[in-house]
Motif scaffolding. Sequence first.
Motif, PDB file in Angstrom:
ATOM      1  N   CYS A 106      39.554  -1.011 -35.245  1.00  0.00           N
ATOM      2  CA  CYS A 106      39.650  -1.986 -34.148  1.00  0.00           C
ATOM      3  C   CYS A 106      40.360  -3.253 -34.607  1.00  0.00           C
ATOM      4  O   CYS A 106      41.193  -3.812 -33.879  1.00  0.00           O
ATOM      5  CB  CYS A 106      38.259  -2.336 -33.622  1.00  0.00           C
ATOM      6  N   THR A 110      43.701  -4.735 -33.118  1.00  0.00           N
ATOM      7  CA  THR A 110      43.675  -6.089 -32.568  1.00  0.00           C
ATOM      8  C   THR A 110      44.804  -6.924 -33.158  1.00  0.00           C
ATOM      9  O   THR A 110      45.484  -7.675 -32.450  1.00  0.00           O
ATOM     10  CB  THR A 110      42.320  -6.758 -32.857  1.00  0.00           C
ATOM     11  N   LYS A 171      38.867  -0.850 -25.993  1.00  0.00           N
ATOM     12  CA  LYS A 171      40.097  -1.556 -25.626  1.00  0.00           C
ATOM     13  C   LYS A 171      41.338  -0.776 -26.061  1.00  0.00           C
ATOM     14  O   LYS A 171      42.435  -1.050 -25.578  1.00  0.00           O
ATOM     15  CB  LYS A 171      40.121  -2.949 -26.266  1.00  0.00           C
ATOM     16  N   TYR A 205      39.697 -10.408 -25.470  1.00  0.00           N
ATOM     17  CA  TYR A 205      40.536  -9.276 -25.072  1.00  0.00           C
ATOM     18  C   TYR A 205      40.821  -9.391 -23.577  1.00  0.00           C
ATOM     19  O   TYR A 205      40.090  -8.830 -22.758  1.00  0.00           O
ATOM     20  CB  TYR A 205      39.827  -7.951 -25.351  1.00  0.00           C
TER      21      TYR A 205
END
Length: 218
Positions: A106, A110, A171, A205
């Motif tokens: 993640c 990101t 996400k 996000y």
Amino acid sequence: MIRLHHSPGTRSVRTLWLLEELGVDYTLVNYALDKSLREPGYLSLNPAGRVPALEIDGVALFESGAIAEVLCERFSPDSLGRPAGHAQRAQWLQWVHYAETISQHCANLTQQHLMLREDHMRSPIIMQLESKRLAKTIGVLEDVLAQGDYMLGTFSAADIGVAQAVGMGQKFVRLDPFPHVADWIDRLSQRPAWGVAMKDADLFYPQDFYDPWPLPDS
């Protein structure tokens, strides 16, 4: 005295969620992800300049898995935790720390999608690889959750840490191939403590989903 240093949408969410589930008194100190995390006062709590940092009885802790162990051993060893000698102790420890296995992918995604602001800095290859690696780490949970509502049969801090990581992972990876994981996340999202911990997560996000860039034609 317990004080949590926290930024919405980050790993400190799992500590905030755990504190809420434990029902203990704490003070919350919120930070933006900016230079304030590099100031000497904060670096004395977390020398990496990241969140979380938890102050408890004059000691500062900054690794979320260790924080979970300390809080559960003190406040809920037989419910949210699993004490030494418990038949599920090893599995509980494994899943509490498995949250970081998911989170590393993640974090890489990101960085690619949000932190590298110029298109030429981003790598479609890294996006594709990390998306597949993230999906694989989430897929590990599918068989476990096919056996029950929670990772160890009953709700524990293992669910908290891993679910927070999967929440970040959503996400970048869709849960359609993992129906048991999706049901588990939906079940956990009904808990009041989830609502407190996840507040303002979308500030970090802003998009619902980030597709990996397609690889260039060969």
